[in-house]
Motif scaffolding. Structure first.
Motif, PDB file in Angstrom:
ATOM      1  N   MET A 315      66.843  15.649 -12.266  1.00 23.90           N
ATOM      2  CA  MET A 315      68.061  15.118 -11.775  1.00 23.90           C
ATOM      3  C   MET A 315      69.155  16.277 -11.524  1.00 23.90           C
ATOM      4  SD  MET A 315      66.744  12.544 -10.022  1.00 23.90           S
ATOM      5  CE  MET A 315      68.554  12.063  -9.223  1.00 23.90           C
ATOM      6  N   ALA A 316      69.364  16.889 -12.699  1.00 26.35           N
ATOM      7  CA  ALA A 316      70.259  17.892 -12.575  1.00 26.35           C
ATOM      8  C   ALA A 316      69.994  18.950 -11.703  1.00 26.35           C
ATOM      9  CB  ALA A 316      70.353  18.478 -14.124  1.00 26.35           C
ATOM     10  N   GLY A 317      68.978  19.338 -11.285  1.00 30.61           N
ATOM     11  CA  GLY A 317      68.731  20.336 -10.317  1.00 30.61           C
ATOM     12  C   GLY A 317      68.148  19.880  -8.980  1.00 30.61           C
ATOM     13  N   LEU A 318      67.823  18.746  -8.900  1.00 33.09           N
ATOM     14  CA  LEU A 318      67.362  18.291  -7.407  1.00 33.09           C
ATOM     15  C   LEU A 318      68.402  18.045  -6.457  1.00 33.09           C
ATOM     16  CD1 LEU A 318      64.924  17.039  -5.887  1.00 33.09           C
ATOM     17  CD2 LEU A 318      65.635  14.678  -6.722  1.00 33.09           C
ATOM     18  N   ASP A 319      68.210  18.965  -5.391  1.00 29.27           N
ATOM     19  CA  ASP A 319      69.188  18.855  -4.147  1.00 29.27           C
ATOM     20  C   ASP A 319      68.537  18.247  -2.997  1.00 29.27           C
ATOM     21  OD1 ASP A 319      67.823  20.799  -2.198  1.00 29.27           O
ATOM     22  OD2 ASP A 319      68.074  22.133  -3.717  1.00 29.27           O
ATOM     23  N   THR A 320      69.514  17.807  -1.998  1.00 29.84           N
ATOM     24  CA  THR A 320      68.925  16.757  -1.198  1.00 29.84           C
ATOM     25  C   THR A 320      67.905  17.360   0.096  1.00 29.84           C
ATOM     26  OG1 THR A 320      71.291  15.903  -1.047  1.00 29.84           O
ATOM     27  CG2 THR A 320      69.953  15.505   0.968  1.00 29.84           C
ATOM     28  N   GLU A 321      67.957  18.426   0.083  1.00 33.50           N
ATOM     29  CA  GLU A 321      66.794  19.120   0.982  1.00 33.50           C
ATOM     30  C   GLU A 321      65.504  19.252   0.450  1.00 33.50           C
ATOM     31  OE1 GLU A 321      64.968  20.929   4.182  1.00 33.50           O
ATOM     32  OE2 GLU A 321      66.690  19.783   4.046  1.00 33.50           O
ATOM     33  N   LYS A 322      65.551  19.577  -0.986  1.00 35.13           N
ATOM     34  CA  LYS A 322      63.926  19.583  -1.654  1.00 35.13           C
ATOM     35  C   LYS A 322      63.394  18.195  -1.798  1.00 35.13           C
ATOM     36  CE  LYS A 322      61.729  20.801  -6.115  1.00 35.13           C
ATOM     37  NZ  LYS A 322      62.004  21.103  -7.459  1.00 35.13           N
ATOM     38  N   ALA A 323      64.406  16.912  -2.027  1.00 36.63           N
ATOM     39  CA  ALA A 323      64.041  15.799  -2.061  1.00 36.63           C
ATOM     40  C   ALA A 323      63.442  15.236  -0.750  1.00 36.63           C
ATOM     41  CB  ALA A 323      65.329  14.876  -2.290  1.00 36.63           C
ATOM     42  N   ARG A 324      64.008  15.821   0.306  1.00 37.06           N
ATOM     43  CA  ARG A 324      63.731  15.466   1.685  1.00 37.06           C
ATOM     44  C   ARG A 324      62.110  15.845   1.717  1.00 37.06           C
ATOM     45  NH1 ARG A 324      63.162  17.413   6.491  1.00 37.06           N
ATOM     46  NH2 ARG A 324      63.730  19.567   5.624  1.00 37.06           N
ATOM     47  N   GLN A 325      61.976  17.273   1.588  1.00 39.41           N
ATOM     48  CA  GLN A 325      60.897  17.859   1.671  1.00 39.41           C
ATOM     49  C   GLN A 325      59.981  16.871   1.043  1.00 39.41           C
ATOM     50  OE1 GLN A 325      61.352  21.782   0.828  1.00 39.41           O
ATOM     51  NE2 GLN A 325      62.492  22.363   2.626  1.00 39.41           N
ATOM     52  N   ILE A 326      60.061  16.725  -0.138  1.00 38.59           N
ATOM     53  CA  ILE A 326      59.066  16.405  -1.080  1.00 38.59           C
ATOM     54  C   ILE A 326      58.563  14.888  -0.371  1.00 38.59           C
ATOM     55  CG2 ILE A 326      58.363  15.029  -3.228  1.00 38.59           C
ATOM     56  CD1 ILE A 326      60.105  17.096  -4.598  1.00 38.59           C
ATOM     57  N   GLY A 327      59.453  14.047   0.028  1.00 37.12           N
ATOM     58  CA  GLY A 327      59.339  12.778   0.707  1.00 37.12           C
ATOM     59  C   GLY A 327      58.466  12.832   1.858  1.00 37.12           C
ATOM     60  N   GLU A 328      58.821  13.896   2.786  1.00 40.69           N
ATOM     61  CA  GLU A 328      58.215  13.875   3.863  1.00 40.69           C
ATOM     62  C   GLU A 328      56.463  14.660   3.624  1.00 40.69           C
ATOM     63  OE1 GLU A 328      60.113  16.988   6.229  1.00 40.69           O
ATOM     64  OE2 GLU A 328      61.605  15.549   6.845  1.00 40.69           O
ATOM     65  N   ARG A 329      56.425  15.340   2.742  1.00 35.81           N
ATOM     66  CA  ARG A 329      54.859  15.658   2.459  1.00 35.81           C
ATOM     67  C   ARG A 329      54.044  14.398   1.878  1.00 35.81           C
ATOM     68  NH1 ARG A 329      57.305  20.925   0.835  1.00 35.81           N
ATOM     69  NH2 ARG A 329      57.565  20.042  -1.262  1.00 35.81           N
TER      70      ARG A 329
END
Length: 362
Positions: A315-329
């Protein structure tokens, strides 16, 4: 073929974690021309807290919590080609199973469908004279919604003719992406009722990381947490209706799955929440359990943690774009391999194979 299914509830998810599983799987089986009647007892205030109307893909019969009513509905099992008794119905489970075994036609396929195999197996291990243990020899097979080889081997060792997992999955009609809801704005959200088999793990994987990240907002949904000590950055919102689950999943930057201890120990037990979150395109963080890679690929489709420090670090290093990509995959993976249509195809094959064996044996 006609299925008589005796379970906790189809029309209410209130203190009924199996509801999503029942709904997704039975709707998909109905699309394969199964004629389904679901029998559920009026207990635990579930009928007062319905979150769906009776569907057009299954007939729902609600019976009073009395022995007389139980015997009346179990007599109807004689009309079915497949008779299913689920675990955790919630009213006279042992009597229900005994009555169904008496009422079912000799040529009917008789199934025990375990929606909480770790808990059931713990009961059987502790009680050699348990009624279910004695009844296993009269059943054609045991189906479970999780557990993998540990559960399969355990049931076979206890005398089950066969045991086959039919895992949780996604119902794209009910769980999908929606617009974010300001009520659920957070960095990390967790949704789950307070249960003895989960509480210590919630402390470890959610409450402790939240205390280490005071600048972030943590959202806690589910019943029973009101008096639980928690840091000021945790916003507890109580029970979240199933109609709000999609919004709960898509609004925070990430959502957390925390398995009950018994599920994590057995492995191969993806919770319904895993597929609900993936179906909404959420960035899912889950505690580690053996077999996770069969459903989602770690680091690409899901983030896997082994302790609270892992959660805090992510959570300290998770940015919105990376989170979005993981969710899409994750969404692409579950749509391709893990919908209830996929599970219904498997269940249909199981029914036909085991029904055919019974006919050949007779």
């Amino acid at each position: 073929m006609k299925i008589a299914f005796y379970g906790s509830s189809l029309v209410s998810a209130y203190w009924n974690g199996a509801a999503t599983y029942y709904r997704g799987l039975l709707r998909a089986l109905s699309a394969r021309d199964y004629d389904i009647t679901f029998y559920e007892p009026d207990v635990y205030d579930r009928q007062k807290n319905r979150d769906m109307d009776p569907p057009d893909w299954a007939k729902v019969v609600v019976y009073d919590g009395t022995i007389e009513a139980l015997k009346a509905v179990t007599a109807k099992a004689s009309e079915a080609d497949i008779v299913v008794k689920a675990s955790g119905v919630g009213f006279e489970d042992d009597l229900l199973l005994a009555e169904l075994l008496t009422s079912a036609r000799p040529d009917a396929l008789k199934i025990f469908w375990d929606v909480d195999a770790p808990a059931t197996l713990a009961e059987l291990k502790a009680a050699p004279d348990h009624p279910l243990r004695k009844a296993l020899g009269q059943l054609d097979l045991v189906l479970t919604y999780g557990g993998g080889d540990p559960v399969v081997n355990a049931y076979r060792s206890l005398g089950a003719a066969d045991c086959i997992p039919v895992y949780n999955a996604l119902d794209p009609e009910t769980h999908h992406s929606v617009a974010p809801d300001p009520r659920f704005t957070a960095d990390l959200g967790f949704l789950g009722n307070r249960l003895p088999d989960r509480e210590a793990r919630v402390e470890h994987f959610f409450l402790e990381p939240a205390s280490r990240l005071p600048q972030q907002r943590f959202l806690l949904g589910g019943s029973g947490w009101e008096d639980k000590p928690k840091s000021e950055n945790i916003h507890a919102i109580g029970h979240v209706s199933t109609r709000d689950h999609n919004a709960f999943n898509v609004t925070p930057k990430a959502v957390l799955n925390i398995s009950r201890a018994s599920m994590a120990e057995n492995g191969f037990s993806p919770a319904t929440r895993v597929f609900e979150a993936a179906g909404a395109g959420a960035c899912l963080i889950t505690d580690y359990w053996e077999g996770i890679e069969l459903f989602l690929k770690p680091d690409e489709e899901v983030l896997v943690v082994r302790d609270g420090q892992d959660v805090a670090d992510i959570m300290a290093g998770l940015d919105t774009e990376k989170a979005r990509q993981i969710g899409e995959r994750a969404l692409s993976r579950v749509l391709a391999e893990h919908t209830y249509d996929h599970r219904a195809e498997l269940a249909d094959q199981i029914f036909r194979t085991h029904g055919g064996r019974r006919e050949a044996a007779e």
